[in-house]
Write an enzyme that holds these catalytic residues in place. Structure first.
Site, mmCIF file in Angstrom:
data_model
loop_
_atom_site.group_PDB
_atom_site.id
_atom_site.type_symbol
_atom_site.label_atom_id
_atom_site.label_comp_id
_atom_site.label_asym_id
_atom_site.label_seq_id
_atom_site.Cartn_x
_atom_site.Cartn_y
_atom_site.Cartn_z
ATOM 1 C CB SER A 45 -2.552 10.648 -6.480
ATOM 2 O OG SER A 45 -2.555 10.280 -5.089
ATOM 3 C CE1 TYR A 49 6.591 12.861 -7.084
ATOM 4 C CE2 TYR A 49 7.671 12.793 -4.909
ATOM 5 C CZ TYR A 49 7.194 13.548 -5.985
ATOM 6 O OH TYR A 49 7.322 14.976 -5.811
ATOM 7 N NE ARG A 107 -7.065 8.897 0.017
ATOM 8 C CZ ARG A 107 -6.683 9.320 1.256
ATOM 9 N NH1 ARG A 107 -7.167 8.950 2.543
ATOM 10 N NH2 ARG A 107 -5.495 9.818 1.250
ATOM 11 C CB CYS A 112 13.725 2.396 -1.995
ATOM 12 S SG CYS A 112 13.345 3.563 -0.582
HETATM 13 N N1 LIG Z 1 9.033 6.751 -2.576
HETATM 14 C C1 LIG Z 1 9.916 5.590 -2.768
HETATM 15 O O1 LIG Z 1 10.966 5.810 -3.171
HETATM 16 C C2 LIG Z 1 9.281 4.216 -2.480
HETATM 17 C C3 LIG Z 1 9.854 3.128 -2.544
HETATM 18 C C4 LIG Z 1 9.320 1.918 -2.223
HETATM 19 C C5 LIG Z 1 8.259 1.874 -1.511
HETATM 20 N N2 LIG Z 1 7.609 3.114 -1.208
HETATM 21 C C6 LIG Z 1 6.102 2.698 -0.427
HETATM 22 O O2 LIG Z 1 5.177 2.908 -1.554
HETATM 23 C C7 LIG Z 1 3.904 3.421 -0.744
HETATM 24 C C8 LIG Z 1 3.736 4.678 -1.589
HETATM 25 O O3 LIG Z 1 4.953 5.624 -1.721
HETATM 26 P P1 LIG Z 1 4.808 7.086 -2.356
HETATM 27 O O4 LIG Z 1 6.293 7.491 -2.257
HETATM 28 O O5 LIG Z 1 4.223 6.855 -3.732
HETATM 29 O O6 LIG Z 1 4.048 7.862 -1.219
HETATM 30 P P2 LIG Z 1 2.965 9.039 -1.642
HETATM 31 O O7 LIG Z 1 3.679 9.787 -2.965
HETATM 32 O O8 LIG Z 1 2.912 9.890 -0.260
HETATM 33 O O9 LIG Z 1 1.691 8.337 -2.411
HETATM 34 C C9 LIG Z 1 0.815 7.592 -1.328
HETATM 35 C C10 LIG Z 1 -0.505 7.591 -2.237
HETATM 36 O O10 LIG Z 1 -1.522 6.942 -1.101
HETATM 37 C C11 LIG Z 1 -2.868 7.488 -1.381
HETATM 38 N N3 LIG Z 1 -3.349 7.129 -0.079
HETATM 39 C C12 LIG Z 1 -3.252 7.936 1.223
HETATM 40 N N4 LIG Z 1 -3.825 7.264 2.142
HETATM 41 C C13 LIG Z 1 -4.668 6.373 1.467
HETATM 42 C C14 LIG Z 1 -5.794 5.614 2.091
HETATM 43 N N5 LIG Z 1 -6.234 5.753 3.282
HETATM 44 N N6 LIG Z 1 -6.623 5.077 1.327
HETATM 45 C C15 LIG Z 1 -6.329 5.242 -0.046
HETATM 46 N N7 LIG Z 1 -5.181 5.703 -0.900
HETATM 47 C C16 LIG Z 1 -4.581 6.307 0.214
HETATM 48 C C17 LIG Z 1 -2.705 9.030 -1.494
HETATM 49 O O11 LIG Z 1 -3.609 9.449 -2.738
HETATM 50 P P3 LIG Z 1 -4.775 10.176 -2.352
HETATM 51 O O12 LIG Z 1 -4.884 11.207 -1.299
HETATM 52 O O13 LIG Z 1 -4.552 11.007 -3.606
HETATM 53 O O14 LIG Z 1 -6.027 9.090 -2.590
HETATM 54 C C18 LIG Z 1 -1.160 9.263 -2.037
HETATM 55 O O15 LIG Z 1 -0.964 10.037 -3.141
HETATM 56 C C19 LIG Z 1 4.406 3.688 0.685
HETATM 57 O O16 LIG Z 1 4.221 2.721 1.458
HETATM 58 C C20 LIG Z 1 5.952 3.763 0.725
HETATM 59 O O17 LIG Z 1 6.733 3.547 1.897
HETATM 60 C C21 LIG Z 1 8.187 4.388 -1.513
#
Ligand SMILES: NC(=O)c1ccc[n+]([C@@H]2O[C@H](COP(=O)([O-])OP(=O)(O)OC[C@H]3O[C@@H](n4cnc5c(N)ncnc54)[C@H](OP(=O)(O)O)[C@@H]3O)[C@@H](O)[C@H]2O)c1
Length: 330
Positions: free
Chosen positions: A10, A12, A35, A142
């Site tokens: 869910s 990005y 979740r 990133c």
């Molecule tokens: N954004 C970027 O440009 C980028 C680039 C490279 C790497 N990253 C890394 O990729 C990861 C995700 O980034 P994002 O930007 O997509 O973050 P985000 O938009 O905050 O999404 C993270 C997702 O993880 C789920 N989550 C949170 N706690 C959890 C748990 N205990 N168990 C299972 N699911 C859980 C949540 O979904 P639910 O609450 O719906 O379960 C949430 O939608 C991070 O570690 C970030 O540092 C991000």
């Protein structure tokens, strides 16, 4: 077909993984987890994915050859035991990217230090051979991807570098945060982190160069521009020669035009693609090399790089499912 599951779909990064995997000719998506949105169709969260017959689930048991953990840092190391041994894992978080001393310096105590060495740092341009054999991948950050790709060819010319980063709003993830709401985020050029940004650790580990970051939030939804400076007495020709290590890389494009508006990298021209555009300038008067690097943070800085890693791990051509041009204009 490779069966793929996305945990944290869910967010990005999770949403972008689902988009890329849905278009991949060798992949079948077997589970996407959330979740908060369990039971709902994927397009209720990611409206661009309308028409994909996928629903979020909250199960931990699924049939997968590869599992992407697209969850916040600190969470992967808490949930990894649910998945270890059942499939290859590509972790999008920072939890297994850094050796322990650097992790402690930038994030604090590590809860599963014994696992760190099992992970391969998933930057194909540096670690392609190890990635091919890996079961566990720590996908790079990133800002780290943009910086390492730009700095790596010059690592023998300098021990230190200044790194100015201009970063989009999607880099902060999808969670609600007052700093990210439209009235606050729109039109900003905000200093987000003047020093000691966490991704510095990855650059030090991978290049040996002490890279000092200053990170700015700017008014774009996707994309990162890294501008890197270091003292250098030489010539533009020498800088260009160093960059030629990338001449056969499928996802690194050298931007070396002599004239025109687009003679330096700009995130605007990589959006929607897995490309990293790299260019340079030589400031003779001040004896300074200036290197520029532009990526889409959600693709080469995240999900695209993860798919590139998956391709290598499964013996596919690493361009499979990623061989498209950027969207323009954006
Ligand atoms: N954004 C970027 O440009 C980028 C680039 C490279 C790497 N990253 C890394 O990729 C990861 C995700 O980034 P994002 O930007 O997509 O973050 P985000 O938009 O905050 O999404 C993270 C997702 O993880 C789920 N989550 C949170 N706690 C959890 C748990 N205990 N168990 C299972 N699911 C859980 C949540 O979904 P639910 O609450 O719906 O379960 C949430 O939608 C991070 O570690 C970030 O540092 C991000």
């Amino acid at each position: 077909m490779i069966k793929a599951a996305v945990v944290g779909a869910s967010g990005y990064i999770g949403g972008e993984l689902v988009r890329l995997l849905a278009m991949h000719p060798e992949v079948e998506i077997t589970a996407i987890t959330s979740r908060r949105f369990a039971g709902q169709k994927v397009h209720r969260v990611h409206p661009n994915l309308r028409g994909l017959e996928l629903r979020f689930t909250n199960t931990k048991e699924f049939d997968a050859d590869v599992i992407f953990l697209a969850v916040p840092h600190g969470t992967s190391m808490e949930i990894i035991d649910d998945y270890l041994g059942s499939a290859k894992i590509i972790d999008m978080s920072a939890d297994f990217r850094l050796r322990e001393d650097l992790y402690r310096e930038y994030y604090g105590e590590h809860k599963r230090p014994e696992l760190i060495d099992e992970f391969v740092y998933g930057l194909p341009e540096l670690h392609r051979k190890e990635i091919r054999k890996a079961e566990l991948i720590a996908n790079p950050g990133c800002n780290a991807t943009a910086t390492i790709l730009a700095l790596y060819p010059f690592r023998e010319l300098t021990d230190e570098a200044i790194v100015d980063l201009k970063v989009s709003s999607s880099a902060g993830g999808r969670r609600e945060n007052v700093a990210s709401i439209h009235p606050e985020r729109s039109h900003v050029v905000r200093v987000y982190k003047p020093y000691h940004h966490r991704h510095e650790g990855e650059v030090i580990q991978e290049t040996g160069v002490k890279a000092a970051f200053t990170v700015h939030s700017v008014d774009i939804v996707r994309g990162i521009l890294a501008t890197i400076y270091f003292p250098f007495e030489g010539s533009a020709r020498e800088l260009l020669r160093k960059l030629l290590i990338y001449k056969d890389e499928p996802f690194v494009r050298l931007v070396t035009d002599k004239g025109g508006l687009q003679r330096f990298p700009d995130p605007k021209y990589v959006i929607g693609s897995n490309f990293a555009d790299i260019g340079f300038a030589y400031d003779e008067e001040n004896s300074r090399a200036i290197i520029f690097s532009a990526i889409d943070n959600l693709i080469k800085g995240g999900s695209g790089q993860a798919v590139q890693n998956m391709n290598l791990m499964f013996g596919l051509d690493e361009r499979t499912g990623l061989n498209y041009c950027p969207v323009y204009p954006v």
